[in-house]
Scaffold this active site. Structure first.
Site, PDB file in Angstrom:
ATOM      1  N   ASP A  15      37.731  50.953  44.722  1.00 14.19           N
ATOM      2  CA  ASP A  15      36.823  49.932  44.307  1.00 14.19           C
ATOM      3  C   ASP A  15      37.730  48.933  43.139  1.00 14.19           C
ATOM      4  O   ASP A  15      38.628  49.418  42.528  1.00 14.19           O
ATOM      5  CB  ASP A  15      35.693  50.330  43.656  1.00 14.19           C
ATOM      6  CG  ASP A  15      34.878  51.215  44.461  1.00 14.19           C
ATOM      7  OD1 ASP A  15      34.816  51.267  45.794  1.00 14.19           O
ATOM      8  OD2 ASP A  15      33.950  52.086  43.953  1.00 14.19           O
ATOM      9  N   LYS A  16      37.018  47.768  43.210  1.00 16.48           N
ATOM     10  CA  LYS A  16      37.779  46.840  42.345  1.00 16.48           C
ATOM     11  C   LYS A  16      37.688  47.176  41.012  1.00 16.48           C
ATOM     12  O   LYS A  16      38.690  47.004  40.366  1.00 16.48           O
ATOM     13  CB  LYS A  16      36.867  45.369  42.643  1.00 16.48           C
ATOM     14  CG  LYS A  16      37.302  44.381  41.744  1.00 16.48           C
ATOM     15  CD  LYS A  16      36.614  43.061  41.742  1.00 16.48           C
ATOM     16  CE  LYS A  16      35.183  43.063  41.556  1.00 16.48           C
ATOM     17  NZ  LYS A  16      34.403  41.983  41.687  1.00 16.48           N
TER      18      LYS A  16
END
Length: 304
Positions: A140-141
């Site tokens: 995830d970012k």
């Protein structure tokens, strides 16, 4: 150029700034990009265009956001520094920093890890999927930590097969709000797309969703938090965040699956991919790659 409209209804919970709320809904769009869209008049709240990024949304509010995309024909190499843990003729292993998207996607065609990899090793453009060259798994970012990329198509097939067969080991470190029901545990809960919010995942009910398994081990307990090591036995989207929220201990700072207002002062959620054990192309013995806990998370942990 394409124009896409997205609609959201704010669910019950804490009130929150609109830029923070929308950045939580879009995995591949940064908060600064959301702020620019708001300032350009591309966001409506309850039918009224707003231009203040500090506007507060509350449960029941309706939001509309217009994304206008001018997708480049080719991914552009960018000289962005990478923390390379290991590299040979087949693979590149990096320690991804929080806030960096892995590959270009909707509304986010620059500043990604893949943009940086193309500048570091141009031939990776021909490896695997043309829209995400070299990518065999993602983080995830906001999640930092170990990521491995293939440098050749032969290596790409080798690594993808291991991820599909789960013949590897992935370990994460997470700080969570509250305390898990037991010091160690295994979570078996299928994961599917949230029917009320397509940007979220959820535990599937009545047989819905793909099988998902996680194990956790409590490393340290604080008054209001627990520090866990989590092992992923499957690799579903947002799996750790969904599973920990499901058992009542959401990842600290995760405003998408946890509390709208973080329980402590943190600019990201506390999740770090600490190690990956995998066989490199042609090898029979697995190698383990580790990434130390980032300084911001280490400082926060020490403050508890």
């Amino acid at each position: 150029m394409t124009r896409n409209e997205f609609f959201f209804e704010v669910e019950p919970g804490e009130s929150i700034r609109i830029d923070r709320y929308l950045s939580d809904q879009f995995e591949d769009i940064s908060r600064s990009q959301i702020q620019r869209l708001i300032e350009a008049g591309n966001v409506s709240l309850n039918g009224m265009i707003i231009e203040k990024t500090s506007t507060i949304v509350t449960p029941g509010d309706s939001l509309k956001i217009l994304l206008i995309e001018d997708k480049p024909e080719r991914i552009i190499p960018e000289g962005i520094p990478l923390d390379i843990l290991y590299e040979d003729e087949n693979v590149i292993v990096i320690n991804k920093e929080s806030g960096m998207v892995v590959h270009p996607g909707a509304g986010n065609y620059s500043g990604t890890v893949v943009n940086a990899l193309l500048a570091h090793y141009a031939p990776i453009r021909e490896v695997g999927d043309p829209e995400r060259p070299g990518v065999v798994h993602r983080l995830d970012k906001e999640t930092s930590g170990v990521l491995i990329f293939a440098k050749t198509n032969k290596a790409y097939k080798w690594l993808v097969q291991q991820f599909k067969s789960r013949d590897l080991q992935k370990k994460y470190l997470a700080l969570v709000d509250g305390h898990p029901p037991t010091p160690t545990g295994r979570i078996e809960a299928p994961i599917t797309r949230d029917i009320y919010n397509r940007m979220r995942m959820a535990v599937g009910l009545r047989g819905q969703g793909k099988p998902a398994s996680s194990e956790y081990f409590e490393l340290q307990r604080f008054e209001h938090h627990s520090y866990l090591e989590v092992h992923l036995l499957t690799g579903r989207t947002h799996q750790i965040r969904v599973h920990l929220s499901y058992i009542g201990v959401p990842v600290t700072g995760d405003t998408l699956y946890g509390h709208r207002k973080p329980s402590i002062d943190i600019d990201r959620f506390f999740l770090h991919a600490s190690s990956l054990t995998i066989k490199l192309p042609g090898d029979r013995t697995p190698m383990t790659f580790t990434a130390p806990l980032p300084e911001d998370l280490k400082t926060l942990l020490n403050s508890l």
